[in-house]
Design a protein around this motif. Structure first.
Motif, mmCIF file in Angstrom:
data_model
loop_
_atom_site.group_PDB
_atom_site.id
_atom_site.type_symbol
_atom_site.label_atom_id
_atom_site.label_comp_id
_atom_site.label_asym_id
_atom_site.label_seq_id
_atom_site.Cartn_x
_atom_site.Cartn_y
_atom_site.Cartn_z
ATOM 1 N N UNK A 22 14.221 53.236 68.056
ATOM 2 C CA UNK A 22 14.959 54.257 68.798
ATOM 3 C C UNK A 22 15.349 53.752 70.173
ATOM 4 N N UNK A 23 16.107 54.574 70.904
ATOM 5 C CA UNK A 23 16.470 54.224 72.274
ATOM 6 C C UNK A 23 17.792 53.509 72.431
ATOM 7 N N UNK A 24 18.645 53.519 71.410
ATOM 8 C CA UNK A 24 19.912 52.802 71.492
ATOM 9 C C UNK A 24 20.836 53.290 72.594
ATOM 10 N N UNK A 25 20.728 54.577 72.945
ATOM 11 C CA UNK A 25 21.559 55.133 74.017
ATOM 12 C C UNK A 25 21.337 54.405 75.329
ATOM 13 N N UNK A 26 20.110 53.908 75.553
ATOM 14 C CA UNK A 26 19.805 53.196 76.788
ATOM 15 C C UNK A 26 20.614 51.904 76.915
ATOM 16 N N UNK A 27 21.159 51.419 75.797
ATOM 17 C CA UNK A 27 21.962 50.195 75.806
ATOM 18 C C UNK A 27 23.454 50.514 75.879
ATOM 19 N N UNK A 28 23.913 51.387 74.990
ATOM 20 C CA UNK A 28 25.353 51.592 74.867
ATOM 21 C C UNK A 28 25.954 52.305 76.068
ATOM 22 N N UNK A 29 25.266 53.307 76.594
ATOM 23 C CA UNK A 29 25.831 54.040 77.722
ATOM 24 C C UNK A 29 25.990 53.154 78.957
ATOM 25 N N UNK A 41 32.848 59.976 80.006
ATOM 26 C CA UNK A 41 33.502 59.361 78.855
ATOM 27 C C UNK A 41 32.587 58.340 78.186
ATOM 28 N N UNK A 42 31.772 57.642 78.975
ATOM 29 C CA UNK A 42 30.837 56.676 78.410
ATOM 30 C C UNK A 42 29.786 57.376 77.556
ATOM 31 N N UNK A 43 29.287 58.500 78.042
ATOM 32 C CA UNK A 43 28.308 59.265 77.261
ATOM 33 C C UNK A 43 28.929 59.795 75.976
ATOM 34 N N UNK A 44 30.149 60.315 76.090
ATOM 35 C CA UNK A 44 30.886 60.804 74.923
ATOM 36 C C UNK A 44 31.093 59.675 73.920
ATOM 37 N N UNK A 45 31.594 58.543 74.395
ATOM 38 C CA UNK A 45 31.908 57.421 73.508
ATOM 39 C C UNK A 45 30.654 56.845 72.871
ATOM 40 N N UNK A 46 29.545 56.811 73.615
ATOM 41 C CA UNK A 46 28.281 56.315 73.077
ATOM 42 C C UNK A 46 27.803 57.195 71.926
ATOM 43 N N UNK A 47 27.900 58.506 72.101
ATOM 44 C CA UNK A 47 27.477 59.433 71.049
ATOM 45 C C UNK A 47 28.302 59.237 69.784
ATOM 46 N N UNK A 48 29.616 59.089 69.962
ATOM 47 C CA UNK A 48 30.496 58.883 68.806
ATOM 48 C C UNK A 48 30.152 57.576 68.099
ATOM 49 N N UNK A 49 29.932 56.526 68.875
ATOM 50 C CA UNK A 49 29.704 55.205 68.293
ATOM 51 C C UNK A 49 28.402 55.122 67.512
ATOM 52 N N UNK A 50 27.379 55.847 67.957
ATOM 53 C CA UNK A 50 26.068 55.747 67.319
ATOM 54 C C UNK A 50 25.870 56.741 66.175
ATOM 55 N N UNK A 51 26.836 57.642 65.963
ATOM 56 C CA UNK A 51 26.678 58.656 64.916
ATOM 57 C C UNK A 51 26.498 58.074 63.516
ATOM 58 N N UNK A 52 27.296 57.084 63.084
ATOM 59 C CA UNK A 52 27.109 56.581 61.710
ATOM 60 C C UNK A 52 25.687 56.117 61.426
ATOM 61 N N UNK A 53 25.044 55.513 62.422
ATOM 62 C CA UNK A 53 23.676 55.050 62.222
ATOM 63 C C UNK A 53 22.708 56.194 61.990
ATOM 64 N N UNK A 204 34.396 49.215 69.033
ATOM 65 C CA UNK A 204 33.670 47.949 69.189
ATOM 66 C C UNK A 204 32.167 48.183 69.135
ATOM 67 N N UNK A 205 31.694 49.214 69.841
ATOM 68 C CA UNK A 205 30.267 49.542 69.822
ATOM 69 C C UNK A 205 29.846 50.005 68.431
ATOM 70 N N UNK A 206 30.669 50.840 67.808
ATOM 71 C CA UNK A 206 30.351 51.383 66.481
ATOM 72 C C UNK A 206 30.172 50.268 65.458
ATOM 73 N N UNK A 207 31.094 49.303 65.466
ATOM 74 C CA UNK A 207 30.998 48.200 64.506
ATOM 75 C C UNK A 207 29.715 47.418 64.717
ATOM 76 N N UNK A 208 29.405 47.127 65.980
ATOM 77 C CA UNK A 208 28.170 46.409 66.267
ATOM 78 C C UNK A 208 26.947 47.211 65.860
ATOM 79 N N UNK A 209 26.978 48.536 66.085
ATOM 80 C CA UNK A 209 25.828 49.380 65.776
ATOM 81 C C UNK A 209 25.563 49.448 64.278
#
Length: 249
Positions: A22-29, A41-53, A204-209
């Protein structure tokens, strides 16, 4: 290109962390903020990117979904959906300048919850026994927090549930993935329709995640859990210090 590679790398690390501890938000944001994306926008984009996981995790745990003593999983799910929506709407109404001041405290809260949430739950259980009504009320608050920021919200939920009774750890883990996925899904829908999602950075974040999430599951089998948790805690503490310095330096 360098920015996209940085964000892809952040997604890799975040996906691996989420899958393993856990704790991925600490990296992406922080990575999104560092590349020039405004904090909201960074918080919004981080949430979107990590959703598939998180959705993939919920799918993997689907056979373990069950209600707790006196608390229906369907009720908790409904609360999580409504609370996630409320938190997302609150985030979109928060000016960037205000969120810049709040963010270090959110990171601090998330880091402390990640570091001590389980121990606090076990300690409190010796002296406190929550009834179903208190657990439901706590879920309302945590769901709003999850839609607004969400760092370590799963750990917080498990700490609260542990005060209800001796809940099976597998049941708590399964419920955590389901309810976090629910609040994130409705938040992402709100963000996609009305929020400032930076789509190139998010993708870019989503693909990496997604790739990191698969690798993280393998990593979790080889690296001791305390080592993984220690890394997340140290990283979260470092990012908290950086954002406090950024806000007040």
């Amino acid at each position: 290109m360098e920015t996209m590679l940085l964000l892809f790398g952040a997604g890799l690390l975040a996906g691996a962390m989420n899958a393993a501890a856990g704790g991925g938000t600490f990296v992406t944001l922080p990575a999104l903020v560092a590349t020039g994306v405004p904090s909201v926008a960074a918080n919004v984009s981080s949430t979107v990117a990590l959703l598939p996981g998180t959705l993939a995790s919920a799918l993997a745990w689907r056979s373990e979904f069950r209600s707790f003593e006196g608390v229906s999983i369907r009720l908790l799910l409904a609360i999580s959906l409504l609370g996630g929506l409320a938190g997302a709407a609150l985030l979109l109404l928060t000016p960037n300048s205000a969120f810049d001041g709040i963010l270090p405290w959110l990171l601090l809260l998330g880091t402390l919850a990640f570091a001590f949430g389980r121990q606090a739950g076990a300690l409190l259980r010796r002296h406190v026994a929550l009834g179903p009504g208190a657990v439901v009320a706590a879920q309302v608050v945590l769901s709003i927090y999850g839609g607004y920021f969400g760092g370590a919200v799963g750990i917080m939920m498990m700490a609260v549930w542990s005060l209800l009774s001796e809940v099976d750890i597998k049941a708590m883990s399964a419920a955590r993935t389901l309810l976090v996925s629910a609040m994130n899904s409705v938040a992402v829908l709100c963000f996609a329709l009305f929020g400032p999602v930076h789509w190139p950075a998010t993708l870019a974040v989503l693909l990496g995640a997604v790739i990191g999430g698969y690798g993280g599951a393998l990593l979790a089998r080889m690296v001791p859990a305390p080592v993984l948790r220690g890394f997340v805690i140290l990283y979260g503490a470092a990012m908290t210090a950086v954002f406090f310095w950024r806000a007040h330096g």
